[in-house]
Design a protein around this motif. Sequence first.
Motif, short mmCIF file in Angstrom:
data_model
loop_
_atom_site.label_atom_id
_atom_site.label_comp_id
_atom_site.label_asym_id
_atom_site.label_seq_id
_atom_site.Cartn_x
_atom_site.Cartn_y
_atom_site.Cartn_z
N PRO A 1 0.82 -1.22 0.00
CA PRO A 1 0.00 0.00 0.00
C PRO A 1 0.85 1.27 0.00
CG PRO A 1 0.03 -0.95 2.18
CD PRO A 1 0.80 -1.89 1.31
N GLY A 2 0.65 2.12 -0.98
CA GLY A 2 1.43 3.32 -1.10
C GLY A 2 0.89 4.48 -0.28
N PRO A 3 1.62 5.58 -0.28
CA PRO A 3 2.90 5.74 -0.96
C PRO A 3 4.04 5.07 -0.18
CG PRO A 3 2.35 7.76 0.18
CD PRO A 3 1.17 6.85 0.33
N GLY B 1 7.64 1.80 3.14
CA GLY B 1 8.63 1.14 2.30
C GLY B 1 9.74 0.49 3.11
N GLU B 2 10.26 1.19 4.09
CA GLU B 2 11.33 0.65 4.91
C GLU B 2 10.85 -0.56 5.71
OE1 GLU B 2 12.37 4.07 7.13
OE2 GLU B 2 13.72 4.89 5.60
N LEU B 3 9.62 -0.51 6.21
CA LEU B 3 9.07 -1.62 6.97
C LEU B 3 8.94 -2.88 6.10
CD1 LEU B 3 7.69 -2.63 9.65
CD2 LEU B 3 5.53 -1.97 8.58
N LEU B 4 8.33 -2.72 4.92
CA LEU B 4 8.12 -3.89 4.07
C LEU B 4 9.43 -4.38 3.45
CD1 LEU B 4 4.68 -3.16 2.37
CD2 LEU B 4 5.21 -4.18 4.59
N ASP B 5 10.34 -3.47 3.13
CA ASP B 5 11.66 -3.90 2.65
C ASP B 5 12.37 -4.73 3.70
OD1 ASP B 5 11.38 -2.70 0.18
OD2 ASP B 5 12.52 -0.90 0.71
N VAL C 1 -1.23 -1.93 9.91
CA VAL C 1 -0.29 -0.81 10.09
C VAL C 1 -0.61 0.35 9.15
CG1 VAL C 1 2.13 -0.06 10.07
CG2 VAL C 1 1.57 -2.35 10.90
N TRP C 2 -1.02 0.05 7.91
CA TRP C 2 -1.21 1.10 6.90
C TRP C 2 -2.55 1.82 7.05
CZ3 TRP C 2 -4.87 1.57 2.86
CH2 TRP C 2 -4.60 2.59 1.93
N VAL C 3 -2.48 3.13 6.97
CA VAL C 3 -3.67 3.97 6.81
C VAL C 3 -3.32 5.05 5.79
CG1 VAL C 3 -4.73 3.59 9.07
CG2 VAL C 3 -2.98 5.33 8.82
N PRO C 4 -4.29 5.48 4.97
CA PRO C 4 -3.97 6.39 3.88
C PRO C 4 -3.49 7.75 4.37
CG PRO C 4 -6.34 6.11 4.09
CD PRO C 4 -5.71 5.10 5.00
N PRO C 5 -2.58 8.36 3.66
CA PRO C 5 -2.07 9.69 4.05
C PRO C 5 -3.18 10.73 3.97
CG PRO C 5 -1.35 9.13 1.82
CD PRO C 5 -1.99 7.89 2.38
N GLY C 6 -3.06 11.72 4.85
CA GLY C 6 -4.02 12.81 4.84
C GLY C 6 -5.32 12.52 5.54
#
Length: 330
Positions: free
Chosen positions: A180-182, A223-227, A260-265
């Motif tokens: 999930p981005g960004p 990105g750092e977490l999933l990498d 963990v992921w929630v959309p920015p903004g």
Amino acid sequence: MRLLMLGGTEFAGRAVVEAALSAGWEVTVFHRGRHEPPAGVRSLHGDRTAPDGLAALADGEWDVVVDTWSAAPRAVRDTARLLAGRVARYVYVSSCSVYAWPPAAGYTEDAPLVDGASADAEQTDYARDKRGAELAVLDAFGAERSVLVRSGLILGPYENIGRLPWWLNRIARGGPVLAPGPRDLPLQYVDVRDLAEWILGAVRRGLGGAYNLAGPRGLTTTGELLDACVRVTGARAELRWTEPEVILGAGVEPWTQLPVWVPPGSDLHDALHGADVSLALGSGLLCRGVEATVGDTWGWLRSLGGVAPQRADRPAVGLDPAVEAKLLGL
């Protein structure tokens, strides 16, 4: 130092117990007997929800009690009242959920709190239960002898919610992975072992009051977490970064289906990844890097055969493989 840990057999409570044992503290664990506590503790059994469930705590004195209770506040009320004259300090692991919704990005410990919480309440909802428990501690111990640890996202070994374990297991399976981005979306969390060390430090220093407890904003990124998950598992996984609009448009639930992921903004991102933690950092909180958290969690997870424990009072997290495949066009 003499620690009374209420719970102490899972996740945050276990991390506190292990840290205290490593520091040479004398540790008593009060629990229901469903899981074995770490070796080296004195075990007392009881069920805080049952009549006479606190009988095992009728005697004894401690320098500190640490409590992670997340249900009916009255259980914390009864425990705090029972211990007020025999324990020097009460540390309650609360949550940033106690702030009135939606908290503004950068919210401090002085931000408005949820309405309707009561120390005498039965179980209601998570935010009011946590705030009601805070009120119970404050009523029995006062502000100077109470430490309210308003934790944010907690990750690390012993996790029984399933967020990081789900990502590790998903990436370990390999193949295309919905990411999930960004990619540079900032995340805020605390390793459970860093939370535990901060608690011990707070007790040694005689701290009191409320503290937002998480690492600094932007401690890592999605990105750092999933990498890191890819590296530590050694999986042949391909992270396919997907725009938030595509994910949300497919009806995927942030935070639960994509842990963990929630959309920015969003208000949710500001609440979960936007706390001001200056007080905690200024009072000794040290945060290890994401690679250590992910790597140690993977090591622990592998020791369990890849199946993490799951709290019965929390819903399972993770994305259905069929939904993921559809979103990836597979």
